[in-house]
Every structure is written in structure tokens, then in C-alpha cells.
Design a protein around this motif. Structure first.
Motif, PDB file in Angstrom:
ATOM      1  N   ALA A 132       0.542  12.733   0.799  1.00 17.57           N
ATOM      2  CA  ALA A 132       1.769  13.453   1.189  1.00 17.57           C
ATOM      3  C   ALA A 132       2.360  14.207  -0.005  1.00 17.57           C
ATOM      4  N   GLY A 133       1.965  13.815  -1.233  1.00 16.61           N
ATOM      5  CA  GLY A 133       2.424  14.546  -2.414  1.00 16.61           C
ATOM      6  C   GLY A 133       3.625  13.938  -3.118  1.00 16.61           C
ATOM      7  N   VAL A 134       3.841  12.614  -2.957  1.00 18.94           N
ATOM      8  CA  VAL A 134       4.959  11.996  -3.684  1.00 18.94           C
ATOM      9  C   VAL A 134       4.659  12.018  -5.182  1.00 18.94           C
ATOM     10  N   ASP A 135       5.705  11.942  -5.992  1.00 23.06           N
ATOM     11  CA  ASP A 135       5.553  12.036  -7.446  1.00 23.06           C
ATOM     12  C   ASP A 135       5.344  10.684  -8.100  1.00 23.06           C
ATOM     13  N   LEU A 136       5.761   9.614  -7.420  1.00 21.93           N
ATOM     14  CA  LEU A 136       5.661   8.281  -8.000  1.00 21.93           C
ATOM     15  C   LEU A 136       5.398   7.278  -6.880  1.00 21.93           C
ATOM     16  N   VAL A 137       4.359   6.453  -7.081  1.00 23.86           N
ATOM     17  CA  VAL A 137       4.041   5.399  -6.119  1.00 23.86           C
ATOM     18  C   VAL A 137       4.493   4.074  -6.722  1.00 23.86           C
ATOM     19  N   VAL A 138       5.299   3.336  -5.974  1.00 23.12           N
ATOM     20  CA  VAL A 138       5.804   2.047  -6.441  1.00 23.12           C
ATOM     21  C   VAL A 138       5.039   0.953  -5.696  1.00 23.12           C
ATOM     22  N   ALA A 139       4.212   0.200  -6.438  1.00 23.04           N
ATOM     23  CA  ALA A 139       3.476  -0.909  -5.815  1.00 23.04           C
ATOM     24  C   ALA A 139       4.431  -2.095  -5.743  1.00 23.04           C
ATOM     25  N   GLN A 140       4.948  -2.361  -4.543  1.00 23.34           N
ATOM     26  CA  GLN A 140       5.980  -3.397  -4.391  1.00 23.34           C
ATOM     27  C   GLN A 140       5.358  -4.663  -3.820  1.00 23.34           C
ATOM     28  N   GLY A 141       5.260  -5.673  -4.656  1.00 22.45           N
ATOM     29  CA  GLY A 141       4.643  -6.931  -4.240  1.00 22.45           C
ATOM     30  C   GLY A 141       5.583  -7.811  -3.437  1.00 22.45           C
ATOM     31  N   ALA A 142       4.984  -8.813  -2.803  1.00 18.45           N
ATOM     32  CA  ALA A 142       5.738  -9.709  -1.912  1.00 18.45           C
ATOM     33  C   ALA A 142       6.674 -10.649  -2.674  1.00 18.45           C
ATOM     34  N   GLU A 143       6.548 -10.693  -4.010  1.00 16.80           N
ATOM     35  CA  GLU A 143       7.473 -11.511  -4.806  1.00 16.80           C
ATOM     36  C   GLU A 143       8.860 -10.884  -4.880  1.00 16.80           C
ATOM     37  N   ALA A 144       8.916  -9.587  -4.572  1.00 16.69           N
ATOM     38  CA  ALA A 144      10.142  -8.799  -4.765  1.00 16.69           C
ATOM     39  C   ALA A 144      11.301  -9.335  -3.954  1.00 16.69           C
ATOM     40  N   GLY A 145      12.498  -9.103  -4.465  1.00 17.07           N
ATOM     41  CA  GLY A 145      13.701  -9.371  -3.688  1.00 17.07           C
ATOM     42  C   GLY A 145      13.920  -8.270  -2.673  1.00 17.07           C
ATOM     43  N   GLY A 146      14.615  -8.598  -1.599  1.00 21.64           N
ATOM     44  CA  GLY A 146      14.866  -7.598  -0.556  1.00 21.64           C
ATOM     45  C   GLY A 146      13.645  -7.417   0.326  1.00 21.64           C
ATOM     46  N   HIS A 147      13.616  -6.337   1.084  1.00 18.95           N
ATOM     47  CA  HIS A 147      12.537  -6.130   2.036  1.00 18.95           C
ATOM     48  C   HIS A 147      11.270  -5.699   1.328  1.00 18.95           C
ATOM     49  N   THR A 148      10.152  -6.203   1.795  1.00 25.39           N
ATOM     50  CA  THR A 148       8.898  -5.977   1.094  1.00 25.39           C
ATOM     51  C   THR A 148       7.731  -6.253   2.034  1.00 25.39           C
ATOM     52  N   GLY A 149       6.489  -6.201   1.459  1.00 21.53           N
ATOM     53  CA  GLY A 149       5.296  -6.435   2.268  1.00 21.53           C
ATOM     54  C   GLY A 149       4.750  -7.840   2.063  1.00 21.53           C
ATOM     55  N   GLN A 150       3.435  -7.994   2.269  1.00 20.73           N
ATOM     56  CA  GLN A 150       2.823  -9.333   2.276  1.00 20.73           C
ATOM     57  C   GLN A 150       1.866  -9.555   1.106  1.00 20.73           C
ATOM     58  N   VAL A 151       1.558  -8.515   0.324  1.00 21.10           N
ATOM     59  CA  VAL A 151       0.579  -8.652  -0.763  1.00 21.10           C
ATOM     60  C   VAL A 151       1.317  -8.787  -2.090  1.00 21.10           C
ATOM     61  N   SER A 152       0.857  -9.705  -2.922  1.00 23.44           N
ATOM     62  CA  SER A 152       1.546  -9.967  -4.194  1.00 23.44           C
ATOM     63  C   SER A 152       1.358  -8.812  -5.184  1.00 23.44           C
ATOM     64  N   THR A 153       2.254  -8.765  -6.169  1.00 19.51           N
ATOM     65  CA  THR A 153       2.303  -7.612  -7.075  1.00 19.51           C
ATOM     66  C   THR A 153       0.981  -7.365  -7.802  1.00 19.51           C
ATOM     67  N   LEU A 154       0.365  -8.408  -8.362  1.00 19.55           N
ATOM     68  CA  LEU A 154      -0.817  -8.173  -9.205  1.00 19.55           C
ATOM     69  C   LEU A 154      -2.013  -7.633  -8.422  1.00 19.55           C
ATOM     70  N   PRO A 155      -2.420  -8.262  -7.308  1.00 21.19           N
ATOM     71  CA  PRO A 155      -3.507  -7.639  -6.539  1.00 21.19           C
ATOM     72  C   PRO A 155      -3.128  -6.257  -6.022  1.00 21.19           C
ATOM     73  N   LEU A 156      -1.903  -6.103  -5.568  1.00 25.81           N
ATOM     74  CA  LEU A 156      -1.478  -4.798  -5.029  1.00 25.81           C
ATOM     75  C   LEU A 156      -1.541  -3.715  -6.097  1.00 25.81           C
ATOM     76  N   LEU A 157      -1.072  -4.048  -7.292  1.00 24.02           N
ATOM     77  CA  LEU A 157      -1.060  -3.079  -8.394  1.00 24.02           C
ATOM     78  C   LEU A 157      -2.481  -2.605  -8.711  1.00 24.02           C
ATOM     79  N   GLN A 158      -3.416  -3.552  -8.788  1.00 25.71           N
ATOM     80  CA  GLN A 158      -4.813  -3.183  -9.077  1.00 25.71           C
ATOM     81  C   GLN A 158      -5.381  -2.294  -7.981  1.00 25.71           C
ATOM     82  N   ILE A 159      -5.108  -2.662  -6.739  1.00 20.73           N
ATOM     83  CA  ILE A 159      -5.637  -1.917  -5.587  1.00 20.73           C
ATOM     84  C   ILE A 159      -5.053  -0.506  -5.550  1.00 20.73           C
ATOM     85  N   VAL A 160      -3.750  -0.414  -5.758  1.00 22.68           N
ATOM     86  CA  VAL A 160      -3.077   0.889  -5.670  1.00 22.68           C
ATOM     87  C   VAL A 160      -3.527   1.795  -6.820  1.00 22.68           C
TER      88      VAL A 160
END
Ligand SMILES: Cc1cc2nc3c(=O)[nH]c(=O)nc-3n(C[C@H](O)[C@H](O)[C@H](O)COP(=O)(O)O)c2cc1C
Length: 326
Positions: A132-160
Motif C-alpha cells: 500500500a506504500g506506508v512509510d513505516l511498518v510497526v511489528a506489534q507483538g502480543a506482549e504489547a499493552g492495548g489492542h494487539t495480535g496473537q504473535v509475539s514480538t520476536l518471531p513477528l519482528l523476524q518474519i516482518v
């Protein structure tokens, strides 16, 4: 000086973004984070009044035209597009549109000369955002506070980072210099931190919530939909929120779908939120809450994260490397 896209191309002193947190990060917190050398963001929720955006943006900008960001939710823009109009009008440096696709909004944001970020929770979301052309992708892991997804930060970061060329920052569970250094060592261009700012002097957290946050251990959060269901908020099902466990989550976490029809429980929750009774009311916070033990100016928190990470990378990390044998 830490050398990443956020410091060289965005010209931040530290590659640290203060996350948008609806109800917690207003103009004062955003300003304090930006003044310290990070980029502070104002959080806008699905029910936030338009005037809030205009007023808080003026506070964040201040007399010296400080840079700041505004964080929006894609699913909320579908019924309240005026939130984006107000955010664009406030002329921030960065807008984030998370929890739903940012694609319909990229062109309008860019036309105003504003950068666009989005939080992602999977390889598929990262690819969609990059395309879509975004300037910054934030890999937000499931450890995060507030609303988030199901994959933890470290695996998600590597994948992204494997999936996209767009600059990536890490969010979720980062609240100390070690965490910042680790994210940078993994190749992230920076970090996006929320929980570590919850008790900052400039945050919007109530006194009662601050006390609970400082007492809470890393084992005392839950990823739950019960607060959204009980408040009738139209959060998409795939984005639960990480909050401190309390009597309300103990009662409903095992049977979340039943809470929507439980009129008395819903009423009690509404009253508890008004009365700041956190035995029932929600406090969104991530697993890094176990590192949050005091109240400090946000500037001290950001400088400690940035300078501390730089120090670790300069000193301790060098000890990891044996001289290469010819
Ligand atoms: C109290 C609270 C409110 C939040 N509100 C928002 C929000 O309005 N918009 C958004 O995009 N993210 C929101 N988030 C998520 C943050 O942007 C960020 O991803 C998260 O705080 C990073 O993880 P950490 O809490 O472990 O630092 C919120 C987080 C918290 C703790």
C-alpha cells in the motif's frame, strides 16, 4: 548516536517512538517525548471527540513547532472518517492507522506531506502495508499493552523484516535499554513504546491506575475481549486488548461472548470506569509492566532508553564477538 533510518532520515535524536495510546497519550505526553529526542504520538480512540485532536495537537506542537504523531484506528475511520480529516488538518509529522487496512488512506496522507505508519501482526498484514506504500511498518507483538495480535514480538519482528523492504520498528514488551538494544541488534530501525510511558508524569493515567501499574507484575496481564464486548465497542475480533487482570477479567475471560448480554455486569463496568474503580475497570498495559516501578518525566524515560541502549551496544555487545581468525 544510534544510526538508523529514524535518526538519519527522520532526524530524531533517538530511534524511539512514543506509542499512541487512546485515553493516555495526549499532547503533553507527546510533546515531552518529542522534546527529549523521540517522536511522541497522540492516541485517538473510536469515541474521541474531534476537538480533542485539534486541542492536543496544538499542545504537542507548542511554540517551537515540535514534531509529533497522531494514531488512529482503521476500523473506527469507517464510521467516523472525520477523525482522519481532523488529524490531517493538525499537520503532524506522522499519522498511524492501525487495526485494519491503511491502504485506502495512504494517498490522502501523503498528499499532505505527512508520513504514514501502521501496526502489523502477521506476514500477510506486513506485505499488505508495504504494498500500500506506508512509510513505516510497526511489528506489534502480543506482549504489547492495548489492542494487539496473537504473535509475539520476536518471531513477528523476524518474519516482518524478512518480508518487507519498508523500515520496520518493534513494538511490544520493550521498556528498558536492554529491550531497545535487542530490537536494534535484530535489525529494527527503532522501537515503539507504550507501557513504559503509562506512569510518565505527563501521561493521562489516573493516580489510581498509576498505583496499580507500578505494583503489577509481568505475570498479571491478560489478552482479552471482555472490556470491548461489555462496552459495546466494535473492535474487530482478531484484535483483543492486553490489560491488567482484575475481578472483571476473572469473572468473564472464560466465557467472553456471554458478557454482551449481561446487563448488570455491563452497568457495573460502566460505573467502575467512571469511578476509577480498577477492581472492575480496565487498565490496558503490556507484559513489560513488570519493569514499570516508578513515576518519572517522560523525557527521563526516553533518554534512559536511548542512551542506555547505545551504551550497551558500545560496550557489552562487543564482548560477544571473538576476533575473526584469518
Ligand atoms: C493504554 C494503551 C492504549 C493504547 N491505545 C492505542 C491506540 O489508541 N492506538 C494504537 O494504535 N495503539 C494503541 N496502543 C498500542 C500501542 O500503540 C503500542 O503498540 C504498545 O503500547 C506497544 O507495546 P508496549 O505497551 O509493550 O510498549 C495502546 C497501548 C496501551 C498500553
Amino acid at each position: 548516536m544510534l544510526n538508523t533510518t529514524l535518526t538519519t532520515s527522520w532526524h530524531l535524536r533517538y530511534p524511539i517512538i512514543g506509542a499512541p495510546m487512546a485515553g493516555v497519550s495526549g499532547g503533553r505526553l507527546a510533546r515531552a517525548v518529542s522534546q527529549a529526542g523521540g517522536l511522541g504520538m497522540i492516541g485517538v480512540g473510536s469515541q474521541t471527540p474531534i476537538e480533542f485532536i485539534t486541542r492536543e495537537a496544538a499542545i504537542a506542537r507548542g511554540e517551537n513547532q515540535a514534531r509529533f504523531g497522531i494514531g488512529l484506528m482503521a476500523w473506527a475511520l469507517e464510521s467516523r472518517p472525520e477523525l482522519l480529516d481532523a488529524a490531517l488538518q493538525a499537520q503532524p509529522f506522522l499519522i498511524s492507522i492501525s487495526f485494519g487496512s491503511p491502504a485506502p488512506y495512504v494517498e490522502r496522507v501523503h498528499q499532505q506531506g505527512i508520513l504514514l505508519a501502521t501496526q502489523v501482526h502477521s506476514r500477510a498484514e506486513a506485505l499488505e502495508a508495504a504494498q500500500a506504500g506506508v512509510d513505516l511498518v510497526v511489528a506489534q507483538g502480543a506482549e504489547a499493552g492495548g489492542h494487539t495480535g496473537q504473535v509475539s514480538t520476536l518471531p513477528l519482528l523476524q518474519i516482518v523484516m524478512d518480508a518487507v523492504q519498508t523500515p520496520v520498528v518493534a513494538a511490544g514488551g520493550i521498556a528498558s535499554p536492554r529491550g531497545v538494544a535487542a530490537a536494534l541488534a535484530a535489525g529494527a530501525q527503532g522501537v515503539w513504546v507504550g507501557t513504559c510511558l503509562l506512569t510518565a508524569l505527563e501521561s493521562g493515567s489516573s493516580e489510581q491506575a498509576r498505583e496499580r501499574i507500578m505494583q503489577a507484575k509481568e505475570t498479571e496481564t491478560t489478552l482479552t475481549r471482555v472490556f470491548d464486548l461489555a462496552q459495546g465497542l466494535a473492535w474487530p475480533e482478531q484484535f483483543p486488548g492486553r490489560a491488567l487482570r482484575n475481578n472483571f477479567t476473572e469473572a468473564w475471560d472464560a466465557r467472553p461472548e456471554e458478557v454482551s448480554a449481561a446487563a448488570q455486569a455491563r452497568q457495573e463496568l460502566a460505573e467502575a470506569i467512571k469511578g476509577r474503580d480498577y477492581d472492575l475497570a480496565v487498565i490496558y498495559a503490556g507484559q513489560a509492566v513488570g519493569l514499570v516501578t516508578q513515576q518519572q518525566p517522560a523525557g527521563d524515560i526516553i533518554r534512559n532508553l536511548g542512551d542506555g541502549a547505545e551504551h550497551l551496544l558500545r560496550t557489552q555487545y562487543q564482548g560477544l564477538l571473538q576476533p575473526a581468525h584469518p
